[in-house]
Scaffold this active site. Structure first.
Site, PDB file in Angstrom:
ATOM      1  N   ILE A  32       0.830  -1.205   0.000  1.00 39.62           N
ATOM      2  CA  ILE A  32       0.000   0.000   0.000  1.00 39.62           C
ATOM      3  C   ILE A  32       0.865   1.257   0.000  1.00 39.62           C
ATOM      4  CG2 ILE A  32      -0.241   0.051   2.521  1.00 39.62           C
ATOM      5  CD1 ILE A  32      -3.109   1.118   2.047  1.00 39.62           C
ATOM      6  N   GLU A  33       2.011   1.208   0.711  1.00 36.90           N
ATOM      7  CA  GLU A  33       2.905   2.365   0.732  1.00 36.90           C
ATOM      8  C   GLU A  33       3.520   2.571  -0.649  1.00 36.90           C
ATOM      9  OE1 GLU A  33       3.303   4.249   3.417  1.00 36.90           O
ATOM     10  OE2 GLU A  33       2.047   3.009   4.716  1.00 36.90           O
ATOM     11  N   ASP A  35       2.211   1.621  -3.517  1.00 37.30           N
ATOM     12  CA  ASP A  35       1.162   2.098  -4.422  1.00 37.30           C
ATOM     13  C   ASP A  35       0.919   3.598  -4.267  1.00 37.30           C
ATOM     14  OD1 ASP A  35       0.802  -0.409  -5.480  1.00 37.30           O
ATOM     15  OD2 ASP A  35      -0.873  -0.929  -4.155  1.00 37.30           O
ATOM     16  N   GLU A 111     -10.419 -13.891 -12.016  1.00 38.18           N
ATOM     17  CA  GLU A 111      -9.601 -14.900 -11.335  1.00 38.18           C
ATOM     18  C   GLU A 111      -8.877 -14.256 -10.164  1.00 38.18           C
ATOM     19  OE1 GLU A 111      -5.896 -14.643 -14.512  1.00 38.18           O
ATOM     20  OE2 GLU A 111      -7.710 -15.754 -15.036  1.00 38.18           O
ATOM     21  N   LYS A 113      -5.657 -12.935  -7.830  1.00 34.06           N
ATOM     22  CA  LYS A 113      -4.339 -12.313  -8.009  1.00 34.06           C
ATOM     23  C   LYS A 113      -3.408 -12.886  -6.954  1.00 34.06           C
ATOM     24  CE  LYS A 113      -1.871  -7.938  -8.446  1.00 34.06           C
ATOM     25  NZ  LYS A 113      -0.767  -8.322  -7.555  1.00 34.06           N
ATOM     26  N   ASP A 115      -0.013 -13.836  -4.801  1.00 32.21           N
ATOM     27  CA  ASP A 115       1.112 -13.056  -4.279  1.00 32.21           C
ATOM     28  C   ASP A 115       2.348 -13.950  -4.284  1.00 32.21           C
ATOM     29  OD1 ASP A 115       2.506 -10.963  -3.281  1.00 32.21           O
ATOM     30  OD2 ASP A 115       1.673 -11.038  -1.259  1.00 32.21           O
ATOM     31  N   GLU A 171       2.256 -18.090 -11.929  1.00 32.06           N
ATOM     32  CA  GLU A 171       2.803 -17.612 -10.659  1.00 32.06           C
ATOM     33  C   GLU A 171       3.337 -18.786  -9.843  1.00 32.06           C
ATOM     34  OE1 GLU A 171       2.699 -13.742  -8.325  1.00 32.06           O
ATOM     35  OE2 GLU A 171       2.210 -14.300 -10.381  1.00 32.06           O
ATOM     36  N   TYR A 221       0.466 -21.851 -10.407  1.00 32.61           N
ATOM     37  CA  TYR A 221      -0.783 -21.756 -11.152  1.00 32.61           C
ATOM     38  C   TYR A 221      -0.519 -21.013 -12.461  1.00 32.61           C
ATOM     39  CZ  TYR A 221      -4.004 -23.346  -7.484  1.00 32.61           C
ATOM     40  OH  TYR A 221      -4.692 -24.092  -6.569  1.00 32.61           O
ATOM     41  N   LYS A 313      -7.591  -4.700  -6.196  1.00 33.95           N
ATOM     42  CA  LYS A 313      -6.921  -5.119  -4.963  1.00 33.95           C
ATOM     43  C   LYS A 313      -7.850  -5.041  -3.753  1.00 33.95           C
ATOM     44  CE  LYS A 313      -2.023  -4.556  -5.855  1.00 33.95           C
ATOM     45  NZ  LYS A 313      -0.751  -4.080  -5.284  1.00 33.95           N
ATOM     46  N   CYS A 407       5.005 -10.746  37.199  1.00 31.94           N
ATOM     47  CA  CYS A 407       3.739 -10.704  36.475  1.00 31.94           C
ATOM     48  C   CYS A 407       3.066  -9.349  36.679  1.00 31.94           C
ATOM     49  CB  CYS A 407       2.829 -11.828  36.965  1.00 31.94           C
ATOM     50  SG  CYS A 407       1.153 -11.767  36.269  1.00 31.94           S
ATOM     51  N   CYS A 410      -0.384 -10.087  38.877  1.00 31.89           N
ATOM     52  CA  CYS A 410      -0.419 -10.544  40.273  1.00 31.89           C
ATOM     53  C   CYS A 410       0.884 -10.351  41.028  1.00 31.89           C
ATOM     54  CB  CYS A 410      -0.829 -12.015  40.334  1.00 31.89           C
ATOM     55  SG  CYS A 410       0.444 -13.173  39.757  1.00 31.89           S
ATOM     56  N   CYS A 425       3.827 -16.739  33.983  1.00 31.24           N
ATOM     57  CA  CYS A 425       3.627 -16.317  35.367  1.00 31.24           C
ATOM     58  C   CYS A 425       3.566 -17.558  36.239  1.00 31.24           C
ATOM     59  CB  CYS A 425       2.324 -15.523  35.474  1.00 31.24           C
ATOM     60  SG  CYS A 425       1.731 -15.321  37.170  1.00 31.24           S
ATOM     61  N   CYS A 431      -3.070 -15.901  40.389  1.00 30.70           N
ATOM     62  CA  CYS A 431      -3.101 -14.861  39.354  1.00 30.70           C
ATOM     63  C   CYS A 431      -4.513 -14.682  38.775  1.00 30.70           C
ATOM     64  CB  CYS A 431      -2.129 -15.206  38.239  1.00 30.70           C
ATOM     65  SG  CYS A 431      -2.036 -13.947  36.946  1.00 30.70           S
TER      66      CYS A 431
END
Length: 669
Positions: A32-33, A35, A111, A113, A115, A171, A221, A313, A407, A410, A425, A431
């Site tokens: 996303i960054e 893009d 179809e 996509k 990764d 892919e 695939y 996407k 912990c 407690c 713990c 506790c």
């Protein structure tokens, strides 16, 4: 920063990110960054078209060939797809296709996509001759030797009606199961793990030694085609191409469809979105392609992508944010889990403010500091996790995580046994975070056997703060129980009778009921026989514990850590003060049964299988859960199942309850 300076920076930054992603297989930023940077670059170019040069990321396909591999020229370029991040952009894609073809409605092939890593497989007369990565779209890397190790890819196509020359596009990817297994192997060997399945697939395929690739399970695939000779053998639609691939033995994803118009596209997108978290591999969207090959040719291409296809996407499952702090949470079993407090960020459509770091070793391995910029991942209903830190963005004041020694709930000490990744713990009986789990374990049939004290009752007793520790059970009155939801006076009376009955019990059951890690029923019996009282066990030193049968260093340290915790000792003393009478079962060893192995199955006439197990173990026999050739006897009651069948197959003697009692009562001489 001026527009021209920003544009120059974007070109350099996107080139750097491309190199890390496609060449080094070590992505720096979430998709996303990337893009967002790419869209910003496109917007600047649209405003200043005279600035566009051939070195712009918009003018080429990302990636370049690794010079360690032989270069392969693609006869037909392997182009990227334009992205649609919102439904409006998918609608705009459909409008452009309809306007370009002058049609009111279009049939599309839809179809998944994947990764993974794009690959071109060249078949000549049905024989796999060469395999190449996409590279820069015009030339890639020759990875034929490695591709041949992937069993999903046929070395020879089935049938005979395929083109003489055909570049199959598809892919290579790694399933979640295989990815987790690969990373676990790396952890076991103290080696670097992969950030995600795509990274693992790319790294595996680019091994210089095919033997390394062969040791890693990769999948494939097929989804497209490059060169096809003779061209008249090219299927007339994309869906027909994929059907042909299946007939020729090439793997094709089952999740595909031919749909009509934009309504069909959006419906497919939403259906796959619901299915996404159940898939055994990663996808980041769906792909729409005009189904007709002739219509595809009419629409043609832009500089880096076809006009007839688009990738729609899903909302990003990864995002960047900042670690504001690292706290620890205490689970129902006492497990201490570091949790990153994050600057709020939207991941997968949900605002995330906390993410798990799993355990202390994981924090060290991923090198996560307070103040770091990190990649956070969320998939479906899975708890968000911190994937990695962006080390180049680490501030000078970033601080390392320090695991607390006590912990946070407690105050009991935190212990981490040798060979275990999870710290815990030690205040199991005291506790609050472990309260419900401790009570349920204490009351279970094989422990103190308090019939009627189930999960719903325990939830109410704890939530209403009526019971804090197992000792409080023995202070309960009729009215406190009768006022609980769905708990009438009669049920309350029955529960009080069961609690009263549990006061008279065996020391072994009591030790097991305490819920000490690594102390099961068998070990609890050995401890009871050896020490004879809970007081003697509480005062035992590690060297004393090591004298007990089947108690090794790990169990001994677990016992010491639990019994030396002041909170636990206080609860045990309260239990004893409540009038518990703990007997030590006297073993009645029968030499004729010592070393014999029994398996119990079905319903016995007069005793439970647990009762039969106790009698056999007290006589010196062993009780196993499954039948093997080493089994001495199978004791079968009514509705005995597969264990009886296996005993008959192996010729193991089968006896009933009456014959069992005869064996138990036989002379010890």
């Amino acid at each position: 920063m001026t527009d021209s300076a920003r544009y120059a920076w974007l070109k350099d930054e996107l080139a750097r990110l491309d190199h890390a992603y496609y060449v080094l297989d070590d992505p720096i930023l979430p998709d996303i960054e990337y893009d967002q940077f790419y869209r910003e670059l496109i917007a600047i170019e649209q405003s200043h078209p005279d600035w566009v040069t051939l070195d712009s990321p918009s003018q080429r396909v990302s990636g370049q060939a690794n010079n360690l591999f032989t270069e392969v020229k693609h006869v037909v370029p392997m182009l990227s797809l334009n992205n649609a991040l919102e439904n409006d952009e998918a609608i705009a894609f459909d409008r452009r296709c309809r306007e370009g073809l002058e049609l009111p409605e279009i049939n599309y092939a839809a179809e998944l996509k994947f990764d993974g890593l794009a690959i071109s497989l060249r078949y000549e007369n049905g024989i796999l001759m060469q395999a190449a990565t996409r590279g820069d779209g015009f030339s890639g890397e020759d990875v034929t030797a490695n591709i041949r190790t992937i069993k999903a890819i046929p070395l020879k196509l089935k049938g005979s009606h395929f083109p003489e020359v055909m570049d199959v596009r598809g892919e290579v990817f790694m399933s979640h199961k295989d990815f987790n297994a690969l990373n676990q192997q790396a952890i076991d060997k103290s080696e670097k793990t992969f950030a995600n399945p795509r990274n693992a697939a790319a790294g595996s395929l680019r091994q210089l030694d095919p033997k390394v690739t062969a040791q890693r399970t990769l999948s494939f695939y097929a989804y497209g085609i490059g060169q096809c000779e003779p061209p008249q053998q090219m299927p007339q639609s994309h869906s027909q191409l994929l059907d042909a691939y299946q007939q020729w033995g090439l793997p094709v994803c089952e999740h595909r469809a031919v749909v009509k118009g934009i309504d069909g596209l959006i419906s497919f997108y939403e259906k796959v979105g619901q299915l996404r978290d159940q898939l055994p591999y990663d996808i980041d969207g769906v792909v729409y392609k005009v189904n007709s090959r002739e219509q595809q040719e009419d629409l043609g291409f832009v500089s880096r992508a076809p006009r007839f296809a688009v990738a729609h996407k899903f909302p990003a499952q990864e995002a960047l944010t900042t670690v504001l702090g690292i706290d620890v949470q205490v689970g129902r079993t006492g497990a201490i889990t570091p949790v990153a407090r994050l600057a709020p960020v939207v991941v997968g459509g949900v605002t995330v403010t906390n993410a798990t770091l799993h355990n202390e070793d994981e924090v060290r391995r991923k090198d996560i500091h307070i103040g770091d910029t990190v990649v956070v991942r969320r998939a479906g209903d899975v708890i968000p996790e911190v994937v990695s830190a962006i080390l180049e963005k680490r501030p000078v004041a970033a601080a390392s995580f320090i695991m607390p020694t006590e912990c946070p709930v407690c105050g009991s000490h935190i212990e981490k046994l040798e060979g275990e990744a999870i710290a815990r713990c030690s205040g199991g009986l005291f506790c609050p975070a472990q309260r419900k789990q401790a009570l349920l374990h204490f009351a279970q049939r094989r422990a103190m056997d308090i019939e009627g004290l189930g999960e719903k009752i325990v939830d109410q007793l704890v939530d209403l703060q009526i019971v804090r520790t197992p000792a409080d059970l023995y202070q309960l009155g009729l009215m406190a129980l009768a006022n609980l939801e769905r708990m009438g006076e009669k049920s309350a009376e029955n529960l009080l009778v069961a609690i009263q009955k549990s006061r008279s019990n065996t020391l072994a059951r009591f030790i097991f009921a305490l819920g000490i890690r690594h102390v099961g029923e068998s070990t609890a019996k050995d401890l009871a026989k050896y020490f004879g009282s809970i007081e003697a066990l509480m005062d035992a030193k590690e060297e004393d514990l090591l004298q007990v049968n089947d108690v090794g260093p790990v169990v001994a340290k677990s016992l010491i850590g639990f019994l030396q915790e002041s909170h636990n000792r206080e609860v045990i003393e309260q239990l004893l003060a409540a009038g518990l009478q703990l007997e030590v079962e006297q073993s009645q060893i029968n030499p004729a049964l010592v070393g014999k192995t029994f398996v119990l199955t079905g319903t016995l006439p007069t005793m439970s299988r647990d009762q039969a197990k106790v009698l056999l173990e007290n006589a010196g026999a062993k009780v196993a859960g499954s039948v093997s050739a080493k089994t001495s006897y199978v004791v079968a009651g009514e509705e005995a199942g597969s264990k009886l069948e296996k005993a008959q197959q192996l010729g193991v003697p089968v006896i009933d309850e009456a014959e069992l009692l005869k064996l138990l009562n036989s002379s010890s001489n």
